[in-house]
Scaffold this motif. Sequence first.
Motif, PDB file in Angstrom:
ATOM      1  N   ASN A   5       0.847  -1.184   0.000  1.00 19.76           N
ATOM      2  CA  ASN A   5       0.000   0.000   0.000  1.00 19.76           C
ATOM      3  C   ASN A   5       0.889   1.241   0.000  1.00 19.76           C
ATOM      4  N   PRO A   6       0.764   2.120  -0.999  1.00 18.17           N
ATOM      5  CA  PRO A   6       1.632   3.304  -1.043  1.00 18.17           C
ATOM      6  C   PRO A   6       1.381   4.278   0.110  1.00 18.17           C
ATOM      7  N   GLU A   7       0.229   4.179   0.752  1.00 15.75           N
ATOM      8  CA  GLU A   7      -0.086   5.054   1.876  1.00 15.75           C
ATOM      9  C   GLU A   7       0.582   4.580   3.165  1.00 15.75           C
ATOM     10  N   GLU A   8       0.926   3.308   3.235  1.00 17.59           N
ATOM     11  CA  GLU A   8       1.523   2.735   4.438  1.00 17.59           C
ATOM     12  C   GLU A   8       3.019   3.064   4.489  1.00 17.59           C
TER      13      GLU A   8
END
Length: 72
Positions: A5-8
């Motif tokens: 996940n790029p947000e993680e």
Amino acid sequence: MARPNPEEPTLAELAIEEVKAMGKQGMNHPSTRPVLIGGGVGAAIGLMLDAVSWPFGLFAGALIALLVRVKR
């Protein structure tokens, strides 16, 4: 294989934030004592082994303790 996940945040980003928080809060931060103990254990092992020096052991022990704290 699942894509991350790029947000993680990555493990490196989490570790950097943890070190910054430890620097600001000092001994009051919950990770400070375990990381210092890990560094001490690593330095002691480095003194006992001929293959590594105590500074390398200190760094390695503190790094391992930090990564264990961050991964939780």
